[in-house]
Design an enzyme around this catalytic site. Sequence first.
Site, PDB file in Angstrom:
ATOM      1  N   LYS A 219      41.461  49.874  32.597  1.00 13.55           N
ATOM      2  CA  LYS A 219      41.302  51.195  31.980  1.00 13.55           C
ATOM      3  C   LYS A 219      42.615  51.974  32.014  1.00 13.55           C
ATOM      4  O   LYS A 219      43.527  51.655  32.758  1.00 13.55           O
ATOM      5  CB  LYS A 219      40.150  51.959  32.652  1.00 13.55           C
ATOM      6  CG  LYS A 219      38.793  51.404  32.212  1.00 13.55           C
ATOM      7  CD  LYS A 219      37.624  52.148  32.793  1.00 13.55           C
ATOM      8  CE  LYS A 219      36.312  51.516  32.303  1.00 13.55           C
ATOM      9  NZ  LYS A 219      35.139  52.097  32.962  1.00 13.55           N
ATOM     10  N   ARG A 252      32.734  45.785  37.875  1.00 12.80           N
ATOM     11  CA  ARG A 252      32.670  45.301  36.479  1.00 12.80           C
ATOM     12  C   ARG A 252      34.099  45.026  36.018  1.00 12.80           C
ATOM     13  O   ARG A 252      34.897  45.966  35.937  1.00 12.80           O
ATOM     14  CB  ARG A 252      31.991  46.354  35.602  1.00 12.80           C
ATOM     15  CG  ARG A 252      31.839  45.963  34.141  1.00 12.80           C
ATOM     16  CD  ARG A 252      31.161  47.096  33.366  1.00 12.80           C
ATOM     17  NE  ARG A 252      31.018  46.781  31.960  1.00 12.80           N
ATOM     18  CZ  ARG A 252      31.959  46.980  31.047  1.00 12.80           C
ATOM     19  NH1 ARG A 252      33.135  47.490  31.391  1.00 12.80           N
ATOM     20  NH2 ARG A 252      31.748  46.660  29.780  1.00 12.80           N
TER      21      ARG A 252
HETATM   22  C1  8Y4 Z   1      40.464  48.160  28.115  1.00 17.79           C
HETATM   23  C2  8Y4 Z   1      39.280  47.516  28.085  1.00 17.79           C
HETATM   24  C3  8Y4 Z   1      40.464  49.511  28.344  1.00 17.79           C
HETATM   25  C4  8Y4 Z   1      38.089  48.184  28.276  1.00 17.79           C
HETATM   26  C5  8Y4 Z   1      39.297  50.202  28.519  1.00 17.79           C
HETATM   27  C6  8Y4 Z   1      38.095  49.528  28.501  1.00 17.79           C
HETATM   28  C7  8Y4 Z   1      31.890  50.878  32.194  1.00 17.79           C
HETATM   29  C8  8Y4 Z   1      30.723  50.344  31.609  1.00 17.79           C
HETATM   30  C9  8Y4 Z   1      32.327  50.378  30.157  1.00 17.79           C
HETATM   31  C10 8Y4 Z   1      31.832  51.321  33.546  1.00 17.79           C
HETATM   32  C11 8Y4 Z   1      29.531  50.618  33.547  1.00 17.79           C
HETATM   33  C12 8Y4 Z   1      35.774  49.869  29.166  1.00 17.79           C
HETATM   34  C13 8Y4 Z   1      30.099  49.473  29.362  1.00 17.79           C
HETATM   35  C14 8Y4 Z   1      34.730  50.868  28.901  1.00 17.79           C
HETATM   36  N1  8Y4 Z   1      32.881  50.873  31.267  1.00 17.79           N
HETATM   37  N2  8Y4 Z   1      29.558  50.201  32.278  1.00 17.79           N
HETATM   38  N3  8Y4 Z   1      31.022  50.038  30.325  1.00 17.79           N
HETATM   39  N4  8Y4 Z   1      30.629  51.155  34.176  1.00 17.79           N
HETATM   40  N5  8Y4 Z   1      28.394  50.500  34.246  1.00 17.79           N
HETATM   41  N6  8Y4 Z   1      36.944  50.265  28.650  1.00 17.79           N
HETATM   42  O1  8Y4 Z   1      32.794  51.829  34.129  1.00 17.79           O
HETATM   43  O2  8Y4 Z   1      35.570  48.839  29.750  1.00 17.79           O
HETATM   44  S1  8Y4 Z   1      33.123  50.178  28.626  1.00 17.79           S
END
Ligand code: 8Y4
Length: 275
Positions: A219, A252
């Site tokens: 992130k 995660r």
């Molecule tokens: C690069 C790749 C940069 C991915 C940002 C991202 C969470 C989640 C997401 C979390 C739970 C993400 C579906 C965002 N984040 N579910 N989901 N907790 N429970 N961004 O922190 O991965 S999506």
Amino acid sequence: MSRITGLLAEKRPLIMGILNVTPDSFYDGGRYNSLSAAKEHALQLLQQGADIIDVGGESTRPGANPVPEQEELDRVIPVIEAIRAETDVCISVDTSTASVMEQAAKADCDAVNDVRALTRNGAMPAAAASGLHVCLMHMQGQPQTMQEQPSYIDLVEDIKSFFIDRIEACRVAGINRKLLILDPGFGFGKTPEHNLMLINRLAEFQSFGLPLLVGLSRKSTIGMITGLSDARLSGSVAGAIVAVSHGANIVRVHDVAQTSAALKVVHAIKSERLQ
Ligand code: 8Y4
């Protein structure tokens, strides 16, 4: 006992591996080849040490557009069916959509991972009827606008109040408290300083007596510290280690092999055993 309850009883940190089935990933929900690619990716995550595969068909990145219901179903359900046909691994479905929860439960999914904490129309009764575990994540605002002006009176206390309200809503809907998992929502309506404070003070959420899940993998807050390079992997692993040390039961992550190795070392040190 459910598969997830059994895993949590092992008293080691669990790894939730991310399987994106959005069109910006390699799977577009339409063709056989992409379905088989998604299945192979899931099996690879499993082999690398994932305890749970999180299948998501909606992008919740800041500014992302909503996905039509049928498109989300078409992306996610065949992948869950294909994974389940091959293995007994725990599967969560990353969705806020009632019909996706219902169909995922029919396909023998284990948990609903909802960044909107069952606030969408029909999601609460659908999750209750499914009998699945539910991860209630905190988000301030909506994905389109959540990073515009995040503000809290007291970050941890505000998120705790949110959890109290959503846990009560689940109780009223008939969801067994034992099925709930809490997630403070790193990156969801938070400044970088809020995100760092969440991990630093994660143990305060242990007062609920429920499993804690954290997602910080790759992130932007991590990238702002490490630079947008290979270092984001090490940064994400470092964040996962501290999160687990502060009480996270599930992390995660994208990089399952690296996180798994790091958390094995953490667990070996804590227990003074090679395992
Ligand atoms: C690069 C790749 C940069 C991915 C940002 C991202 C969470 C989640 C997401 C979390 C739970 C993400 C579906 C965002 N984040 N579910 N989901 N907790 N429970 N961004 O922190 O991965 S999506």
